[in-house]
Enzyme design. Structure first.
Site, PDB file in Angstrom:
ATOM      1  N   TYR A 232      43.723  25.144  38.110  1.00 13.05           N
ATOM      2  CA  TYR A 232      43.531  23.691  38.294  1.00 13.05           C
ATOM      3  C   TYR A 232      43.785  23.264  36.829  1.00 13.05           C
ATOM      4  O   TYR A 232      44.095  21.677  36.854  1.00 13.05           O
ATOM      5  CB  TYR A 232      41.964  23.672  38.456  1.00 13.05           C
ATOM      6  CG  TYR A 232      41.754  23.522  39.965  1.00 13.05           C
ATOM      7  CD1 TYR A 232      41.984  24.541  40.842  1.00 13.05           C
ATOM      8  CD2 TYR A 232      41.087  22.346  40.595  1.00 13.05           C
ATOM      9  CE1 TYR A 232      41.468  24.562  42.206  1.00 13.05           C
ATOM     10  CE2 TYR A 232      40.795  22.161  41.889  1.00 13.05           C
ATOM     11  CZ  TYR A 232      40.863  23.349  42.492  1.00 13.05           C
ATOM     12  OH  TYR A 232      40.475  23.262  43.948  1.00 13.05           O
TER      13      TYR A 232
ATOM     14  N   ASP B 152      37.625  27.536  45.520  1.00 15.05           N
ATOM     15  CA  ASP B 152      37.674  26.603  46.464  1.00 15.05           C
ATOM     16  C   ASP B 152      38.085  27.016  47.788  1.00 15.05           C
ATOM     17  O   ASP B 152      37.490  26.304  48.832  1.00 15.05           O
ATOM     18  CB  ASP B 152      39.181  25.669  45.956  1.00 15.05           C
ATOM     19  CG  ASP B 152      39.306  24.404  46.710  1.00 15.05           C
ATOM     20  OD1 ASP B 152      38.348  23.811  47.097  1.00 15.05           O
ATOM     21  OD2 ASP B 152      40.321  24.063  46.999  1.00 15.05           O
TER      22      ASP B 152
ATOM     23  N   ASP C 124      42.077  38.102  49.159  1.00 20.50           N
ATOM     24  CA  ASP C 124      42.361  37.972  50.315  1.00 20.50           C
ATOM     25  C   ASP C 124      41.387  38.686  51.529  1.00 20.50           C
ATOM     26  O   ASP C 124      40.850  38.327  52.609  1.00 20.50           O
ATOM     27  CB  ASP C 124      43.834  38.448  50.668  1.00 20.50           C
ATOM     28  CG  ASP C 124      44.291  39.715  50.308  1.00 20.50           C
ATOM     29  OD1 ASP C 124      43.529  40.483  49.431  1.00 20.50           O
ATOM     30  OD2 ASP C 124      45.297  40.275  50.555  1.00 20.50           O
TER      31      ASP C 124
ATOM     32  N   ASP D 211      35.120  26.997  51.085  1.00 20.41           N
ATOM     33  CA  ASP D 211      35.310  26.253  52.542  1.00 20.41           C
ATOM     34  C   ASP D 211      34.962  27.345  53.707  1.00 20.41           C
ATOM     35  O   ASP D 211      34.458  26.787  54.703  1.00 20.41           O
ATOM     36  CB  ASP D 211      36.623  25.702  52.645  1.00 20.41           C
ATOM     37  CG  ASP D 211      36.616  24.064  52.210  1.00 20.41           C
ATOM     38  OD1 ASP D 211      35.685  23.837  51.297  1.00 20.41           O
ATOM     39  OD2 ASP D 211      37.567  23.517  52.591  1.00 20.41           O
TER      40      ASP D 211
ATOM     41  N   LYS E  41      42.903  38.762  42.524  1.00 20.72           N
ATOM     42  CA  LYS E  41      44.172  39.198  42.912  1.00 20.72           C
ATOM     43  C   LYS E  41      44.466  40.234  41.798  1.00 20.72           C
ATOM     44  O   LYS E  41      45.718  40.027  41.316  1.00 20.72           O
ATOM     45  CB  LYS E  41      44.983  38.494  43.517  1.00 20.72           C
ATOM     46  CG  LYS E  41      44.721  37.693  44.704  1.00 20.72           C
ATOM     47  CD  LYS E  41      44.791  38.581  45.876  1.00 20.72           C
ATOM     48  CE  LYS E  41      46.449  38.833  46.223  1.00 20.72           C
ATOM     49  NZ  LYS E  41      46.651  39.833  47.401  1.00 20.72           N
TER      50      LYS E  41
HETATM   51  C1  IPM Z   1      36.092  20.947  46.114  1.00 19.84           C
HETATM   52  C2  IPM Z   1      37.257  20.043  46.489  1.00 19.84           C
HETATM   53  C3  IPM Z   1      37.977  19.464  45.168  1.00 19.84           C
HETATM   54  C4  IPM Z   1      38.551  20.667  44.587  1.00 19.84           C
HETATM   55  C5  IPM Z   1      38.979  18.360  45.202  1.00 19.84           C
HETATM   56  C6  IPM Z   1      38.395  17.268  45.799  1.00 19.84           C
HETATM   57  C7  IPM Z   1      39.739  18.186  43.952  1.00 19.84           C
HETATM   58  O1  IPM Z   1      38.252  20.562  47.365  1.00 19.84           O
HETATM   59  O2  IPM Z   1      35.193  20.178  45.462  1.00 19.84           O
HETATM   60  O3  IPM Z   1      36.048  22.026  46.646  1.00 19.84           O
HETATM   61  O4  IPM Z   1      39.683  21.302  45.035  1.00 19.84           O
HETATM   62  O5  IPM Z   1      37.857  21.107  43.625  1.00 19.84           O
HETATM   63 MG    MG Z   2      37.516  22.478  48.311  1.00 20.91          MG
END
Ligand code: IPM
Ligand code: MG
Length: 369
Positions: A144, A252, A228, A256, A195
């Site tokens: 990032y 990230d 993975d 999710d 990884k």
């Molecule tokens: C998260 C989001 C952010 C990230 C974006 C909005 C920059 O996806 O907080 O998970 O990628 O960190």
């Molecule tokens: Mg995210």
């Protein structure tokens, strides 16, 4: 301001951010009125809302106010109307600037399955029943922020996009310590994901996490997994995990995945913490729901405010050492769900409440507790 005043900065942001944050405001007001917690709240702009007002996704003045607040609560940033903006002023840059300049290197993303919602997961009930895991995502390093980065023109006229995955010993060790520490307070198990089979930064990650385990937390059951395979295991057998520690990008993605195990992204809070202040012991901190700005449902009163409300519960616990109040609020959310309170995202096509209706349901449970 008295020494024990508690200052909160609210950055509601874009899309559904202001709608869900309005319910958090009501919860804060409830705690001030009924538990005399004395929260002093200021509000400011971030993301597209800040761009519209100032031409930047986070004004310098907002940045310095955030630095001095005891905790920052953030809603969401981004929206399709900002898609064409230059990368440097995109709404997301405002959030990334806050994380970087406040040095919020540890991002805690708990994924917990509320009993009342166990049927809402896309996975079978048996697979997710009792789910309670914590992902610790490194938040201020890796691909990032690594240099070099950018899009350049090559000699043959093609373009080249570059980002750099980069981690140092200290960056890995400090986030690993946060994860080990949490494991110690939980079930004593930590799984580190990278990884190492293809990336040198992954080899370093694995070695440094192992070093912290061997030298500082020998009582914690530490394991390693390729990221993975970790993603696969998260959907195959998620209850095997207690605490997971991983880098910025894998975190990230994996968070999710973990979030959706619980039935909806609208349920998941997060805390982003820096190092404890030597004077107060309080870390710099920002709390935000894992969900985004959800432009498709913005302004319709459909958003689920629980992720944002639960993020405030994390603030009570991690910034203000108010564990009993955090338990009270989390219990109120669980009770509201148990009594059938549902926003559309978790209603399975059945009857649903509006955003403020869900706020009402939580406040009613707080009042009854
Ligand atoms: C998260 C989001 C952010 C990230 C974006 C909005 C920059 O996806 O907080 O998970 O990628 O960190
Ligand atoms: Mg995210």
């Amino acid at each position: 301001m008295s020494a024990d005043a508690r200052t909160l900065m609210i950055l509601a942001g874009d899309g559904i951010g202001p709608e869900v944050m309005a319910e958090v405001r009501r919860v804060i007001d409830w705690f001030n009125a009924n538990r005399a917690l004395g929260f002093q709240v200021t509000e400011d702009l971030v993301g597209g809302a800040a761009y519209d007002a100032h031409g930047v996704p986070l004004a310098d003045e907002t940045m310095s106010k955030a630095q001095s607040a005891d905790a920052v609560l953030l809603g969401a940033v981004g929206g399709p109307q900002y898609d064409a903006l230059d990368f440097s002023v995109k709404p997301e840059r405002g959030l990334l600037r806050l994380r970087k300049e406040m040095d919020l290197f540890a991002n805690l993303r708990p994924a917990q399955c509320f009993d009342a919602l166990a049927e809402d997961s896309s996975l079978k009930h048996d697979v997710i029943a009792g789910l309670d895991l914590m992902i610790v995502r490194e938040l201020t390093g890796g691909v990032y922020f690594g240099e070099p980065r950018g899009i350049t023109e090559m000699n043959d006229g093609q373009r080249m996009g570059v980002n750099t995955q980069r981690y140092t010993t200290n960056e890995i060790r400090r986030v690993a310590r946060v994860a080990f520490d949490l494991a110690q307070k939980r079930d004593g198990r930590l799984c580190s994901m990278e990884k190492a089979n293809v990336m040198e930064s992954g080899i370093l990650w694995r070695e440094e996490v192992q070093w912290v385990g061997d030298n500082e937390f020998p009582d914690i059951d530490l394991s390693h997994m390729y990221a993975d395979a970790g993603g696969m295991q998260l959907v195959r057998w998620p209850t095997q995990f207690d605490v997971i520690v991983t880098d910025n990008l894998f975190g990230d993605l994996l968070s999710d995945v973990a979030a959706m195990l619980t039935g909806s992204l609208g349920m998941l809070p997060s805390a982003s913490l820096g190092a404890p202040d030597p004077a107060t012991g309080r870390p710099k901190a920002l709390y935000e729901p894992v969900h985004g700005s959800a432009p498709d449902i913005t302004g319709q009163g459909l958003a689920n405010p629980l992720a944002c409300i639960l993020s405030f519960a994390m603030a009570l616990r991690y910034s203000f050492d108010l564990g009993a109040e955090a338990d009270l609020l989390e219990g109120a959310v669980a009770d509201a769900l148990a009594k059938g309170a549902r926003t559309k995202d978790i209603a399975q096509g059945g009857e649903h409440l509006s955003t403020s209706g869900m706020g009402d349901a939580v406040l009613a449970e707080l009042a009854a507790a």
